[in-house]
Each structure stands twice: as C-alpha cells, then as structure tokens.
Design a protein around this motif. Structure first.
Motif, PDB file in Angstrom:
ATOM      1  N   ASN A  77       0.831  -1.216   0.000  1.00  0.00           N
ATOM      2  CA  ASN A  77       0.000   0.000   0.000  1.00  0.00           C
ATOM      3  C   ASN A  77       0.860   1.259   0.000  1.00  0.00           C
ATOM      4  OD1 ASN A  77      -2.763   0.629  -0.215  1.00  0.00           O
ATOM      5  ND2 ASN A  77      -2.850   1.339   1.900  1.00  0.00           N
ATOM      6  N   THR A  78       1.864   1.219  -0.835  1.00  0.00           N
ATOM      7  CA  THR A  78       2.872   2.271  -0.858  1.00  0.00           C
ATOM      8  C   THR A  78       3.153   2.709  -2.291  1.00  0.00           C
ATOM      9  OG1 THR A  78       3.909   1.429   1.160  1.00  0.00           O
ATOM     10  CG2 THR A  78       5.262   2.857  -0.231  1.00  0.00           C
ATOM     11  N   MET A  79       3.363   3.989  -2.488  1.00  0.00           N
ATOM     12  CA  MET A  79       3.757   4.521  -3.776  1.00  0.00           C
ATOM     13  C   MET A  79       5.192   5.032  -3.684  1.00  0.00           C
ATOM     14  SD  MET A  79       1.315   7.899  -3.682  1.00  0.00           S
ATOM     15  CE  MET A  79       1.963   8.797  -5.056  1.00  0.00           C
ATOM     16  N   TYR A  80       5.865   5.058  -4.832  1.00  0.00           N
ATOM     17  CA  TYR A  80       7.271   5.415  -4.857  1.00  0.00           C
ATOM     18  C   TYR A  80       7.567   6.415  -5.979  1.00  0.00           C
ATOM     19  CZ  TYR A  80       7.604   1.055  -2.208  1.00  0.00           C
ATOM     20  OH  TYR A  80       7.434   0.055  -1.282  1.00  0.00           O
ATOM     21  N   LEU A  81       8.658   7.139  -5.773  1.00  0.00           N
ATOM     22  CA  LEU A  81       9.208   7.960  -6.840  1.00  0.00           C
ATOM     23  C   LEU A  81      10.709   7.722  -6.842  1.00  0.00           C
ATOM     24  CD1 LEU A  81       8.508  10.097  -9.015  1.00  0.00           C
ATOM     25  CD2 LEU A  81       9.271  11.824  -7.365  1.00  0.00           C
ATOM     26  N   GLN A  82      11.175   6.978  -7.826  1.00  0.00           N
ATOM     27  CA  GLN A  82      12.602   6.729  -7.978  1.00  0.00           C
ATOM     28  C   GLN A  82      13.205   7.881  -8.768  1.00  0.00           C
ATOM     29  OE1 GLN A  82      14.628   3.958  -6.885  1.00  0.00           O
ATOM     30  NE2 GLN A  82      16.191   5.464  -7.474  1.00  0.00           N
ATOM     31  N   MET A  83      14.249   8.486  -8.217  1.00  0.00           N
ATOM     32  CA  MET A  83      14.868   9.648  -8.848  1.00  0.00           C
ATOM     33  C   MET A  83      16.343   9.356  -9.073  1.00  0.00           C
ATOM     34  SD  MET A  83      13.044  12.652  -6.592  1.00  0.00           S
ATOM     35  CE  MET A  83      13.880  12.203  -5.082  1.00  0.00           C
ATOM     36  N   ILE A  84      16.793   9.486 -10.304  1.00  0.00           N
ATOM     37  CA  ILE A  84      18.201   9.308 -10.632  1.00  0.00           C
ATOM     38  C   ILE A  84      18.723  10.561 -11.322  1.00  0.00           C
ATOM     39  CG2 ILE A  84      17.902   6.807 -10.841  1.00  0.00           C
ATOM     40  CD1 ILE A  84      18.163   7.178 -13.894  1.00  0.00           C
ATOM     41  N   SER A  85      20.042  10.623 -11.469  1.00  0.00           N
ATOM     42  CA  SER A  85      20.683  11.766 -12.137  1.00  0.00           C
ATOM     43  C   SER A  85      20.150  13.090 -11.597  1.00  0.00           C
ATOM     44  CB  SER A  85      20.464  11.678 -13.653  1.00  0.00           C
ATOM     45  OG  SER A  85      20.971  10.468 -14.170  1.00  0.00           O
ATOM     46  N   LEU A  86      20.092  13.191 -10.291  1.00  0.00           N
ATOM     47  CA  LEU A  86      19.500  14.372  -9.674  1.00  0.00           C
ATOM     48  C   LEU A  86      20.332  15.621  -9.941  1.00  0.00           C
ATOM     49  CD1 LEU A  86      18.274  12.685  -6.408  1.00  0.00           C
ATOM     50  CD2 LEU A  86      16.839  14.017  -7.962  1.00  0.00           C
ATOM     51  N   LYS A  87      19.609  16.722 -10.067  1.00  0.00           N
ATOM     52  CA  LYS A  87      20.208  18.024 -10.366  1.00  0.00           C
ATOM     53  C   LYS A  87      19.868  19.008  -9.250  1.00  0.00           C
ATOM     54  CE  LYS A  87      19.197  17.246 -15.277  1.00  0.00           C
ATOM     55  NZ  LYS A  87      18.485  17.791 -16.470  1.00  0.00           N
ATOM     56  N   PRO A  88      20.656  20.044  -9.076  1.00  0.00           N
ATOM     57  CA  PRO A  88      20.323  21.045  -8.045  1.00  0.00           C
ATOM     58  C   PRO A  88      18.925  21.620  -8.216  1.00  0.00           C
ATOM     59  CG  PRO A  88      22.570  21.353  -8.789  1.00  0.00           C
ATOM     60  CD  PRO A  88      21.977  20.293  -9.674  1.00  0.00           C
ATOM     61  N   GLU A  89      18.462  21.730  -9.434  1.00  0.00           N
ATOM     62  CA  GLU A  89      17.114  22.269  -9.655  1.00  0.00           C
ATOM     63  C   GLU A  89      16.005  21.309  -9.257  1.00  0.00           C
ATOM     64  OE1 GLU A  89      19.651  22.121 -11.839  1.00  0.00           O
ATOM     65  OE2 GLU A  89      18.933  21.703 -13.888  1.00  0.00           O
ATOM     66  N   ASP A  90      16.349  20.088  -8.866  1.00  0.00           N
ATOM     67  CA  ASP A  90      15.355  19.161  -8.324  1.00  0.00           C
ATOM     68  C   ASP A  90      15.108  19.411  -6.834  1.00  0.00           C
ATOM     69  OD1 ASP A  90      16.857  16.612 -10.337  1.00  0.00           O
ATOM     70  OD2 ASP A  90      14.968  17.658 -10.731  1.00  0.00           O
ATOM     71  N   THR A  91      15.879  20.290  -6.239  1.00  0.00           N
ATOM     72  CA  THR A  91      15.703  20.603  -4.825  1.00  0.00           C
ATOM     73  C   THR A  91      14.324  21.200  -4.572  1.00  0.00           C
ATOM     74  OG1 THR A  91      18.070  20.977  -4.473  1.00  0.00           O
ATOM     75  CG2 THR A  91      16.562  22.035  -2.927  1.00  0.00           C
ATOM     76  N   ALA A  92      13.588  20.578  -3.649  1.00  0.00           N
ATOM     77  CA  ALA A  92      12.211  20.991  -3.364  1.00  0.00           C
ATOM     78  C   ALA A  92      11.659  20.129  -2.244  1.00  0.00           C
ATOM     79  CB  ALA A  92      11.339  20.852  -4.607  1.00  0.00           C
ATOM     80  N   VAL A  93      10.488  20.510  -1.768  1.00  0.00           N
ATOM     81  CA  VAL A  93       9.694  19.626  -0.919  1.00  0.00           C
ATOM     82  C   VAL A  93       8.793  18.817  -1.846  1.00  0.00           C
ATOM     83  CG1 VAL A  93       7.981  19.470   0.913  1.00  0.00           C
ATOM     84  CG2 VAL A  93       9.771  21.227   1.015  1.00  0.00           C
TER      85      VAL A  93
END
Length: 128
Positions: A77-93
C-alpha cells in the motif's frame, strides 16, 4: 482516516539517486490515481509525475522525464518515486497525493486541484 507517511528524502550530491516512499493507511491505494508534486522555495507547486488508477497510463513533467519513475506496491500500500541523475534544480519539498473522487479509468491527472489527499511533504536537497 486517510494518512500518508513519506520517507526517503534528504541531501544528495548532483548525479545521485533517491527513492521517495509514501505509505498509505486508511484506504487501499491501488484503487486510485496517484501523483507526485514538488514545490521549491519561491516557486509554484509543480507536478512531477502521475499514474492512473488502472496503471494504464503514466505522465512525467518535462523536467524529470527519463530520470524519475513512479510506481506503487499494492501489497505494501505504498507509492514510490525513484529519482536518478538528480540536479540542483530538483531541490524541493516533494508531496505524494491521491485522488479518491470518481476518476476516468486509465486517466492520469496532472493538476493538484484534481487530488484529494496529500502527504506531509519531504525535503529533497541536491547540492555538492
């Protein structure tokens, strides 16, 4: 009572990876469309990704396409967001959300107003 518990955020260097989790309780997540949003300081909320209730379709914002992957584990009962190749502009809540009002089968919803329940938000910071 519908609740979400988000986890997996934190500080990561550019080029790194994180996987955000959003564990739901009080309802069965696999019946509904889900989405991930983010909001950076001084900016409007932005939808990152969504998946339809039947998982017939997914959508990704242009800024994350090819780098982020949305998924869910119905058994957990869980959802996910896999994030790769992260960039400074991905910084957020980052926020998970679900739509429990009637939905069109196979439709992915791309506006925050179309969602009913939200997680508490989790900070992702991409910095060296």
């Amino acid at each position: 009572q519908v609740q979400f518990v988000e986890s997996g955020g934190g500080l990561v260097q550019p080029g790194g990876s994180l996987r955000l989790s959003c564990a739901a309780s009080g309802f069965t997540l696999d019946h509904y469309a889900i989405g991930w949003f983010r909001q950076a300081p001084g900016k409007e909320r932005e939808e990152v990704s969504c998946i339809s209730s039947s998982e017939g379709s997914t959508w990704y914002g242009d800024s994350v396409k090819g780098r982020f992957t949305i998924s869910r584990d119905n058994a957990k009962n869980t959802m996910y967001l896999q994030m790769i190749s992260l960039k400074p502009e991905d910084t957020a809540v980052y926020y998970c959300a679900t739509r429990v009002r009637p939905s069109i089968i196979g439709r992915c919803y791309t506006s925050g107003e179309e969602y009913d329940y939200w997680g508490q938000g989790i900070q992702v910071t991409v910095s060296s």
